[in-house]
Design a protein around this motif. Structure first.
Motif, short mmCIF file in Angstrom:
data_model
loop_
_atom_site.label_atom_id
_atom_site.label_comp_id
_atom_site.label_asym_id
_atom_site.label_seq_id
_atom_site.Cartn_x
_atom_site.Cartn_y
_atom_site.Cartn_z
N MET A 1 0.84 -1.20 0.00
CA MET A 1 0.00 0.00 0.00
C MET A 1 0.88 1.26 0.00
O MET A 1 0.69 2.18 -0.80
N GLY A 2 1.87 1.27 0.90
CA GLY A 2 2.79 2.40 0.95
C GLY A 2 3.65 2.49 -0.29
O GLY A 2 3.92 3.58 -0.81
N LEU A 3 4.08 1.32 -0.77
CA LEU A 3 4.93 1.28 -1.96
C LEU A 3 4.22 1.89 -3.17
O LEU A 3 4.77 2.72 -3.90
N LYS B 1 3.65 0.98 10.51
CA LYS B 1 5.09 0.95 10.23
C LYS B 1 5.35 0.37 8.83
O LYS B 1 6.22 0.84 8.11
N GLN B 2 4.60 -0.66 8.47
CA GLN B 2 4.77 -1.29 7.16
C GLN B 2 4.38 -0.33 6.04
O GLN B 2 5.06 -0.26 5.00
N ARG B 3 3.30 0.41 6.23
CA ARG B 3 2.87 1.37 5.22
C ARG B 3 3.91 2.47 5.03
O ARG B 3 4.22 2.86 3.91
N ASP C 1 8.47 4.98 2.08
CA ASP C 1 9.86 5.46 2.09
C ASP C 1 10.71 4.73 1.06
O ASP C 1 11.55 5.34 0.38
N ASP C 2 10.50 3.41 0.94
CA ASP C 2 11.29 2.64 -0.02
C ASP C 2 10.99 3.08 -1.46
O ASP C 2 11.89 3.14 -2.30
N LEU D 1 -3.70 -9.70 -0.99
CA LEU D 1 -4.37 -8.90 -1.99
C LEU D 1 -3.49 -7.75 -2.47
O LEU D 1 -2.59 -7.31 -1.76
N TYR D 2 -3.79 -7.27 -3.65
CA TYR D 2 -3.01 -6.20 -4.26
C TYR D 2 -3.61 -4.85 -3.92
O TYR D 2 -4.84 -4.67 -3.94
N SER D 3 -2.76 -3.87 -3.61
CA SER D 3 -3.21 -2.51 -3.29
C SER D 3 -3.17 -1.65 -4.55
O SER D 3 -2.18 -0.96 -4.82
N ALA D 4 -4.24 -1.70 -5.30
CA ALA D 4 -4.32 -0.93 -6.54
C ALA D 4 -4.47 0.56 -6.25
O ALA D 4 -5.04 0.95 -5.23
N VAL D 5 -3.97 1.39 -7.15
CA VAL D 5 -4.15 2.83 -7.07
C VAL D 5 -5.35 3.22 -7.92
O VAL D 5 -5.45 2.85 -9.09
#
Length: 349
Positions: free
Chosen positions: A163-165, A196-198, A203-204, A330-334
């Motif tokens: 999601m963050g990525l 933290k994961q988001r 950041d990555d 699941l995939y975090s689509a934009v």
């Protein structure tokens, strides 16, 4: 999503492309076309819409006092209602660990065929997951994960890092031609691993765009009120930035209020989860909100499909194996103005 040490929100709605990643594996469970009801690998039957062995599924989740969790319940109920061979035993839901354990133990004592559990606290409910498995009742662990794979047969949930990525990639691509670009982040509760994961994923992603600097981060707590208060602080501290990533569309309602009150329109905003209000704002394209990254509550519908397949001893369409997977992320689509119409039916209130 990984387990939470305290309850907070996440959200969504039933069918549609928000669960495309799950649907790709569950085509045999969800299709109405006879041509899709083909055997899985080595002749094993895939679950399909044709009525089969009756399955009683126990569904236990936390109290649905937020949009995403309410959508989780709606997804589970609606999906189960599509199958005449399913009886759904659903608990009232509680954020009190002891109460939720008691509800699950009641379902175990009723000897349901399969359990679908979204724990208020994965760590705290691990033992009752183990109890069910030891009683011969397979568990589909939904989203907040138990401490050990021994406590569940299958885990299905969202991808907080992804999601963050994807939020970072979307912002990065929009700003890649701008020198000295500045971004800020409105996160969720910092004591939660999912937050933290988001942030780590965000950041990555930004590391791939050397022209972008994250100049501020503020943690809220997934509520409208906290979103408004923390966003107001960010706006006061940062007189100029180019993009904002907000972890959650519910707290985003408050963030947008703060932005409007401050009279700011000099940056773009990306949200998170997939609320209907966010989709509508993206479609209207009259404000700063330009996109949101999904955390699809359609996972609950897919969990019912998986539980049904387990109860009937079947695999799933699209996979060759005899058994359903051990885990499904699941995939975090934009979602932005280019594809928002596709996702609009999945938006939750």
């Amino acid at each position: 999503m990984s387990e939470r040490t305290s309850f907070t929100s996440r959200r969504g709605m039933l069918f549609g492309a928000a669960a495309v990643s799950a649907g790709a594996f569950l085509t045999g469970c969800t299709s109405n076309d006879d041509k899709d009801a083909k055997p899985a690998g080595n002749g094993q039957s895939a679950a399909d819409n044709t009525p089969g062995k009756h399955v009683t599924i126990g569904f236990a989740g936390p109290q649905a006092d937020h949009g995403w969790l309410n959508a989780i319940n709606d997804n589970a109920k609606s999906r189960a209602g599509k199958y005449p061979d399913i009886t759904l035993e659903i608990t009232e839901g509680s954020n009190d660990t002891a109460a939720q354990i008691g509800q699950i133990e009641t379902l175990i004592n009723k000897k349901v065929d399969v359990l679908v559990i979204l724990p208020a606290d994965g760590k705290a409910l691990t033992q009752v997951g183990l109890k069910a498995m030891r009683a011969g009742i397979p568990v589909v662990n939904l989203d907040r994960i138990f401490n050990t794979p021994q406590a569940y047969r299958c885990w299905i949930g969202g991808d907080n890092y992804g999601m963050g990525l994807n939020a970072g990639r979307y912002i990065g691509e929009k700003l890649k031609g701008k020198s000295d670009a500045r971004v800020v982040e409105l996160a969720g509760l910092d004591n939660l691993e999912l937050t933290k994961q988001r942030t780590q994923g965000f950041d990555d992603a930004l590391k791939n765009y050397p022209n972008i600097t994250k100049v501020a981060r503020q943690a809220a707590d997934f509520t409208v009120e906290s979103g408004q208060a923390k966003m107001a602080q960010l706006l006061q501290a940062q007189s100029k930035f180019d993009a904002l990533w907000n972890h959650d569309d519910d707290q985003g309602v408050g963030a947008l209020r703060a932005i409007e009150q401050a009279g700011r329109s000099d940056f773009m905003m990306v949200g998170g989860a997939g609320a209907l209000a966010a989709f509508q704002a993206i479609k209207q394209d009259k404000g700063v909100l330009k996109a949101t990254v999904l955390y699809p509550p359609t996972m609950a519908a897919s969990a019912i499909d998986l539980a049904r397949a387990l109860g009937q001893g079947k695999g799933v369409g699209g996979l060759a194996e005899y058994e359903i997977p051990a885990s499904l992320t699941l995939y975090s689509a934009v979602v932005d103005k280019d594809n928002v119409d596709q996702y609009m039916p999945t938006g939750f209130k």
